[in-house]
Design a protein around this motif. Sequence first.
Motif, PDB file in Angstrom:
ATOM      1  N   LEU A  68       0.758  -1.241   0.157  1.00  0.00           N
ATOM      2  CA  LEU A  68       0.006  -0.038  -0.088  1.00  0.00           C
ATOM      3  C   LEU A  68       0.760   1.515   0.018  1.00  0.00           C
ATOM      4  O   LEU A  68       0.749   2.342  -0.869  1.00  0.00           O
ATOM      5  CB  LEU A  68      -0.674  -0.071   1.263  1.00  0.00           C
ATOM      6  N   ALA A  69       1.900   1.312   1.008  1.00  0.00           N
ATOM      7  CA  ALA A  69       2.795   2.363   1.075  1.00  0.00           C
ATOM      8  C   ALA A  69       3.593   2.354  -0.508  1.00  0.00           C
ATOM      9  O   ALA A  69       3.534   3.841  -1.033  1.00  0.00           O
ATOM     10  CB  ALA A  69       3.881   2.249   2.128  1.00  0.00           C
ATOM     11  N   PHE A  70       4.056   1.506  -1.049  1.00  0.00           N
ATOM     12  CA  PHE A  70       4.471   1.702  -2.330  1.00  0.00           C
ATOM     13  C   PHE A  70       3.470   1.948  -3.361  1.00  0.00           C
ATOM     14  O   PHE A  70       3.942   3.020  -4.158  1.00  0.00           O
ATOM     15  CB  PHE A  70       4.918   0.251  -2.864  1.00  0.00           C
ATOM     16  N   LEU A  71       2.269   1.618  -3.247  1.00  0.00           N
ATOM     17  CA  LEU A  71       1.152   2.146  -4.380  1.00  0.00           C
ATOM     18  C   LEU A  71       0.881   3.635  -4.122  1.00  0.00           C
ATOM     19  O   LEU A  71       0.779   4.268  -5.043  1.00  0.00           O
ATOM     20  CB  LEU A  71       0.050   1.225  -4.263  1.00  0.00           C
ATOM     21  N   ILE A  72       0.957   3.994  -2.737  1.00  0.00           N
ATOM     22  CA  ILE A  72       0.418   5.576  -2.500  1.00  0.00           C
ATOM     23  C   ILE A  72       1.697   6.313  -3.169  1.00  0.00           C
ATOM     24  O   ILE A  72       1.441   7.227  -3.756  1.00  0.00           O
ATOM     25  CB  ILE A  72       0.294   5.721  -1.057  1.00  0.00           C
ATOM     26  N   LEU A  73       3.022   5.825  -2.773  1.00  0.00           N
ATOM     27  CA  LEU A  73       4.029   6.621  -3.277  1.00  0.00           C
ATOM     28  C   LEU A  73       4.085   6.708  -4.650  1.00  0.00           C
ATOM     29  O   LEU A  73       4.406   7.846  -5.399  1.00  0.00           O
ATOM     30  CB  LEU A  73       5.322   5.936  -2.688  1.00  0.00           C
ATOM     31  N   THR A  74       3.779   5.507  -5.342  1.00  0.00           N
ATOM     32  CA  THR A  74       4.123   5.439  -6.905  1.00  0.00           C
ATOM     33  C   THR A  74       2.815   6.243  -7.400  1.00  0.00           C
ATOM     34  O   THR A  74       3.183   7.124  -8.235  1.00  0.00           O
ATOM     35  CB  THR A  74       3.962   3.903  -7.250  1.00  0.00           C
TER      36      THR A  74
ATOM     37  N   LEU B  45       0.817  10.932 -10.370  1.00  0.00           N
ATOM     38  CA  LEU B  45      -0.112  12.101 -10.118  1.00  0.00           C
ATOM     39  C   LEU B  45       0.688  13.164 -10.539  1.00  0.00           C
ATOM     40  O   LEU B  45       0.269  14.236 -11.072  1.00  0.00           O
ATOM     41  CB  LEU B  45      -0.987  12.157  -8.835  1.00  0.00           C
ATOM     42  N   MET B  46       1.759  13.384  -9.645  1.00  0.00           N
ATOM     43  CA  MET B  46       2.542  14.761  -9.992  1.00  0.00           C
ATOM     44  C   MET B  46       2.910  14.824 -11.320  1.00  0.00           C
ATOM     45  O   MET B  46       3.096  15.965 -11.819  1.00  0.00           O
ATOM     46  CB  MET B  46       3.664  14.567  -8.833  1.00  0.00           C
ATOM     47  N   ILE B  47       3.423  13.582 -11.586  1.00  0.00           N
ATOM     48  CA  ILE B  47       4.302  14.019 -13.039  1.00  0.00           C
ATOM     49  C   ILE B  47       3.164  14.293 -14.059  1.00  0.00           C
ATOM     50  O   ILE B  47       3.430  15.190 -14.844  1.00  0.00           O
ATOM     51  CB  ILE B  47       4.897  12.545 -13.486  1.00  0.00           C
TER      52      ILE B  47
ATOM     53  N   ARG C 224       2.659  17.680 -16.495  1.00  0.00           N
ATOM     54  CA  ARG C 224       2.651  17.643 -17.812  1.00  0.00           C
ATOM     55  C   ARG C 224       1.357  18.457 -18.224  1.00  0.00           C
ATOM     56  O   ARG C 224       1.319  19.129 -19.280  1.00  0.00           O
ATOM     57  CB  ARG C 224       2.920  16.036 -18.309  1.00  0.00           C
ATOM     58  N   ARG C 225       0.425  18.248 -17.417  1.00  0.00           N
ATOM     59  CA  ARG C 225      -0.819  18.414 -17.912  1.00  0.00           C
ATOM     60  C   ARG C 225      -1.219  20.160 -17.703  1.00  0.00           C
ATOM     61  O   ARG C 225      -1.561  20.678 -18.734  1.00  0.00           O
ATOM     62  CB  ARG C 225      -2.017  17.838 -16.938  1.00  0.00           C
TER      63      ARG C 225
ATOM     64  N   ASN D 182      12.399  18.263 -16.099  1.00  0.00           N
ATOM     65  CA  ASN D 182      13.290  17.176 -15.770  1.00  0.00           C
ATOM     66  C   ASN D 182      12.586  16.055 -14.950  1.00  0.00           C
ATOM     67  O   ASN D 182      13.086  14.838 -14.812  1.00  0.00           O
ATOM     68  CB  ASN D 182      14.410  17.660 -14.752  1.00  0.00           C
ATOM     69  N   LEU D 183      11.552  16.499 -14.308  1.00  0.00           N
ATOM     70  CA  LEU D 183      10.532  15.321 -13.110  1.00  0.00           C
ATOM     71  C   LEU D 183      10.203  14.430 -14.180  1.00  0.00           C
ATOM     72  O   LEU D 183       9.801  13.304 -13.734  1.00  0.00           O
ATOM     73  CB  LEU D 183       9.692  16.203 -12.557  1.00  0.00           C
ATOM     74  N   TYR D 184       9.625  14.670 -15.451  1.00  0.00           N
ATOM     75  CA  TYR D 184       9.053  13.511 -15.871  1.00  0.00           C
ATOM     76  C   TYR D 184       9.942  13.323 -17.566  1.00  0.00           C
ATOM     77  O   TYR D 184       9.422  12.465 -18.151  1.00  0.00           O
ATOM     78  CB  TYR D 184       7.616  14.042 -16.610  1.00  0.00           C
ATOM     79  N   ARG D 185      11.155  13.924 -17.699  1.00  0.00           N
ATOM     80  CA  ARG D 185      11.752  13.540 -18.988  1.00  0.00           C
ATOM     81  C   ARG D 185      12.161  12.117 -18.832  1.00  0.00           C
ATOM     82  O   ARG D 185      12.085  11.538 -17.675  1.00  0.00           O
ATOM     83  CB  ARG D 185      12.909  14.352 -18.953  1.00  0.00           C
ATOM     84  N   PRO D 186      12.584  11.407 -20.120  1.00  0.00           N
ATOM     85  CA  PRO D 186      12.796  10.023 -19.989  1.00  0.00           C
ATOM     86  C   PRO D 186      14.117   9.815 -19.236  1.00  0.00           C
ATOM     87  O   PRO D 186      14.935  10.674 -18.893  1.00  0.00           O
ATOM     88  CB  PRO D 186      13.327   9.792 -21.532  1.00  0.00           C
ATOM     89  N   ASN D 187      13.863   8.740 -18.453  1.00  0.00           N
ATOM     90  CA  ASN D 187      15.154   8.386 -17.337  1.00  0.00           C
ATOM     91  C   ASN D 187      15.098   9.416 -16.223  1.00  0.00           C
ATOM     92  O   ASN D 187      16.210   9.473 -15.415  1.00  0.00           O
ATOM     93  CB  ASN D 187      16.525   8.410 -17.807  1.00  0.00           C
ATOM     94  N   ASN D 188      13.738   9.865 -15.858  1.00  0.00           N
ATOM     95  CA  ASN D 188      13.741  10.777 -14.666  1.00  0.00           C
ATOM     96  C   ASN D 188      13.899   9.910 -13.475  1.00  0.00           C
ATOM     97  O   ASN D 188      13.566   8.671 -13.495  1.00  0.00           O
ATOM     98  CB  ASN D 188      12.551  11.796 -14.771  1.00  0.00           C
ATOM     99  N   GLN D 189      14.270  10.496 -12.430  1.00  0.00           N
ATOM    100  CA  GLN D 189      14.447   9.613 -11.329  1.00  0.00           C
ATOM    101  C   GLN D 189      13.286   9.981 -10.244  1.00  0.00           C
ATOM    102  O   GLN D 189      13.294   9.463  -8.936  1.00  0.00           O
ATOM    103  CB  GLN D 189      15.507  10.271 -10.401  1.00  0.00           C
TER     104      GLN D 189
END
Lengths: 843, 235
Positions: free
Chosen positions: A432-438, A443-445, A449-450, A466-473
Amino acid sequence: MNYSWLLKMAWRDSRKNRSRLLLFMSSIVLGIAALVAINSFGDNMQQEINSEAKKLLGADLVIESRQPFAPSVIDFFDSLGGEKSEEVSFASMVLFPKNGGTRLVQVRAISGDFPYYGEIEATPQTASTSFRQEQRALVDRTLLLQYKATPGDSVKIGNLTFPIEGSVSKVPGESELTMSVAPPVFIPLSYLEATGLLQKGSRINYKIYFKFPENANVDQLLENTIEPRLTAEEVRYDTVSERKREIGETYENLTGFLNLVAFVALLLGCIGVASSVHIYIKEKVASVAILRCLGGKGNQGLGIYLIQIAAMGLIGSLLGTLLGVLVQFMLPELFSGFLPVDVTITLSWRAIAQGVLVGVIISLLFALLPLLAIRKISPLTALRASFTHEHQSRDYIRMVVIGLIILFVAGFSFLQLEEPEDALFFTGGILLAFLILTGISGLMIWLIRRYFPVGWSYIWRQSLSNLYRPNNQTLVLVITIGLGTALITTLFFVQNLLLEKVALTGRDNQPNMVLFDIQSEQKEAIADITRDFDLPVMQEVPIVTMRLEAIKGKSVNQIKEDTTSHISRWVLNREYRVTYRDSLIDSETLVEGKWQGKVQSPQDSIFISLEDDIAESMGVGIGDQVTFNVQGAIMDTYVGSTRKIDWQRVQTNFLVLFPEGVLERAPKFHVLITRVDSAQVAADYQQAVVQQFPNVSIIDLNLILKTLNDIVSKISFVIRFMAFFSIVTGIVVLIGSVIISKYQRIQESVLLRTIGASRKQILSINALEYFFLGSLAALTGVFIALLGSWGLARFNFETPFSPSFLPILISYLAITLMTIVIGLSNTRSIVNNPPLEVLRKDT
Amino acid sequence: MTTSILETQALTKIYRSGDKTLTVLDNVNVTIQPGDTCAIVGPSGSGKTTLLGLCAGLDRASSGSVFLNGVRLDELTEDQRAEVRNQYVGFIFQSFNLMPSLTALENVMVPLELRGEKNVGKRALALLEKVGLAERKNHYPAQLSGGEQQRVSIARAFSNQPKILFADEPTGNLDEETGSHIEKLIFDLNKEASTTLVMVTHDMELAHKTQRIIQIKGGKIVQERLVNESVSARR
C-alpha cells in the motif's frame, strides 16, 4: 547454454562498469547489515538464554500464589527435599527520611539463599547476602540515585526504618526496564510482619523458590508429584524450561519486529538496485543488439547481465554482512535496558548465511524486473538506434517475477512474525505504501505535464520538465526517500501519541493521583490531610475483594472440568475487586438492562452490573445468576445490567459493580482520588500521607508519565536506530541515482554550457529539480506517516490524533535540503570545468 | 529450394502507428548468387536499410519470404534466426558497432565464441593482423580512431567465415582517405574469402565497385543493373 562463455562475457563487460555496479549494490549493503546484525544478535541472545537459563529464574522451580500458602502446603513443599527460599512481594510506598522523598516501589521480602543460580548484583557486592542477616534493605540503584540516598542512609517501609545496606543493579531474570517500572527494595522476610504492610485487600504475591539436587528431573517432579497435590490451590509454576521458552519467545518477537524494520531498509535498497539496473540496461541496449546481430540469443544477453548483477548482489551482501557483524557489537549497549542477560557477541553463521542468501535473492529478483527487457532487445537496434518494437506483448515472466517478490516479502515477514495474518498485514502495508508513493509520484508527473506552466521562466520550466523526462528519477526517489521519511515520522508520531494519551488523562482538572490500600479507619484522616493541602477529594471508593464461586449455578470447579466450556481460566481464577454505589459515574455507559442502585432489604435479590466484555467472557446475560465468595461468605447475585467503561481515565473503574446495601459490612479497603497541580505539593502531600499511613500506596500520574516517557524513549531509540538504516539507505539510493543520472544529464548540461548557459543558470535548474524531488518525497512520506498514525490513533489507541506541525516542518525542510545538497554536489564538476574537459573525462 | 545465397519473394514491410500505416518495403524480389557483390542504393528513407535488416534476419517482414542460404527466415524464431546469422552472416555497420566494453581482440572473438569454438584467440589475432591492428588488440573501441574501429569491425565480420556479408554504409562515418582504405580492405578480404557481399550505400562510386547495383525508391526496386552493363529498369 555455454555458461563459461557467459561468465567470461560478464567479466569482460563489467571491467569498465565495476564502480557503477558496486554503486548499485551499495544500496542493499545497509539493509543486509541491519538484517545480519539483528539476526546474529538474536541468535547470540538465544544462545545466552539457553546457557544461562537457570540464572533467569534463579532457581529450579518457582511456585507462586496470590494467597499465603497453607501450613499443609508448606509441609508438602518441605517434603520435596532440596533447598527453598520464600518471597513475599507487593507494591508499597517507601520514604527516604533523609530528604522526605517518597516513591511507590516493589517491596520484596525474602528468606533463604535465593537466587540459587546467578546473583543479585549489588554494591557493595556483599550487600546482596549481608542485608538478610539484620533489619536492612537493599534498594534499587536508580531509585537511590533519584532520591540522592546512599548505602548507610535509611529507608522507611511501613512502620519500620531499614538502614540501606547497598544498591541493587541487577536481579536474575529481570531487565532494567522491568526494574524501572517497579523498582525493587529487598528486605529480610523476618521483618515483613513488623512493617505492618500485610493487610487484607493488598495485592500480595507469595513465592517459593526451589533448588533441587543436580540430577533431579524438575519437569517430571512437577507433573507427577507437585501438580496433582496442588490442583485445588490457585498457584502458578515457573520452571527453567518454561522461563527459557517465555523469555526466548519475547525476544524472538522483538528481533522479529526489528528484522522487519531492517527488511524495509533492504526493500528500499532493492528499489534503488532496480532503478539503477534499469538505467544501466538502457545503456547496454546497443551492446546487446550487436551481440544479437552476431548470433547471440536473447537468454545469452540476459545471462551476461544477470551474472553481473548476481555477482554484485553477492558482493553487496557480503559487504553488508561484514558491516552487520560489526554493527552487532553495538547492539548489546543499545538493548542494555531490555535484556535480562548479558549477551556475548559471537559470529552467527546462520545469520550470516541468511543475510547473504536474502541479499542475493532479493536483489536479483528486483534487478530481474528491468533485466528481463534484455530478452526483447531487437538486433535491428544495431542498425537503427531509434528502433522500438511495434507491439510489446505482455511479459508473463515479468508478472511471475513481481509475484515472486511479493511472495518473498510475505514469506520473509511470516518467518519473522510467525502469524499469517500479521505477515499479510505487513506485506499489504508495504504494498500500500509503495502504491501510494507510486500513485502520488505518477499523479505529480501527470499534473506537471497536464498543467505545465508555459509562462514560467526557462529555468523553472527546465527543472520542472526534468521531473518527467525520459530516465527521470522521480519515482524511485519519491519511493525511497518517501518511505524512509514515512517510517521515521510515523515513529515520532506514535511515540508522541502514546505519551499524549497518558498525559490527556490528567488534563483539564481530571484526577491525577490515586491513593489505594486505605483501611476503613484511615479513610477520614487521609481525606483530612488531602483537604489540608487544599486538594479536592474527587472520589472515595470502597473496595471489596471477592472470588467467583459459580456461574449460572455451575461451580467454578465444575466449569473448569467441563472441556466444552469456553470460559477462560483467568475469568474463573481472578480476584475481583468490587465497589458499591447507588449510581453510575461518567466513565460508565449502560449497555443493557437496568441499573438498580440500592437493595432495600436483605431478602431482596442483588442485581449487579457487569462490564460488557467480562459478561461476554463469563457467558452471562441479563438475569443470569453469578455467585461470589466474599471472603468466606457465599453470595448469589443476578446480572441486572451491563456497562461499557471508558478505561482511559485516572479513576477507579470496576468490572463488577454492586448496589448499595449489600457489601457495607464486608472487610474492605478504600481508594481516594485527587488532583495535584504542583510537583512540590505532590511531593509534600505524598510525604505527609506516607509518614502517617505507611501502608497507603500512591500512584502519581506524573511519575507514570515520566516512567512511560523513559520506556518509550528507550524503545523508540532502538526503533530509530533501525529506521536509521532505512534513511541512510534512502540517502545512498539518492546518491546512487544522482551519480547514475550524471551520465545522462552531463551531455545536456554541457550542451547548455556550450551554448552559453551561465554557471548560475545550470545550478539553479538542478537545485530547483532536486528541490521539487525532495519536497515531493518528504511531503508524500509525511502524508503516509499522518495517515498511518491517524489509523493507529483511531483504531488502535482509540485516542484523538492532533499531530504537532513543527516536527513535520523540520523533517520536510531537512529532507528537502539534503536532497538539494546531494543533487548539487553532482553538478559542481560540470559547472566548474570547461565543457570539453567534462565531456572527455566523463563520457 | 533455391541455389541462390539470398532470395526475397514479395517482401513487404509495413509499420503501423494507430490507424496509420507506412509501407516501407513493397513487394520486393531480389535474388543474389553465392560470391556476388551487390550494392543497394537509394535516397534516405527509401527502404535500403530495412531491406538489409530483413535479408539478414534482423527483423520480420509483414509479408513475403526471405531465403538465406536456403533457410526460410520468416518461419524461424528470433533465436533460430540468431543461429543462422552466427553461422552464415557477417556484418559491417556505418557506426562500427563494436562492443565498447570489450577490447579489439575480444570483439573479433565474440562470433566464434558464440559458436562454442575453443581457442579462438589465435584466429582472431590473425584477422586483426590482416586488418593491420594486431598491435592494438588490447585497446578498447574508445581508444581507437574511427578507421581503426571499422577495421576491427571488418575483422569481426570475417571471423566466422560468413557466406554472406552485409555492410551498411561502411564508409559513411569516415573521411575520404580512411574510407578508401576501408573499401579496399572489404573488397580484398571478400575476394580472398569468396564471400557474397551485400552493401547499402549512398556512395555511387563505392556502389560501382560491386558487380550489381539495386536502386530502391519509396520501398520499391526501381532499377537493377550489373555494373558496366546496360540499365534494366524494373517497375
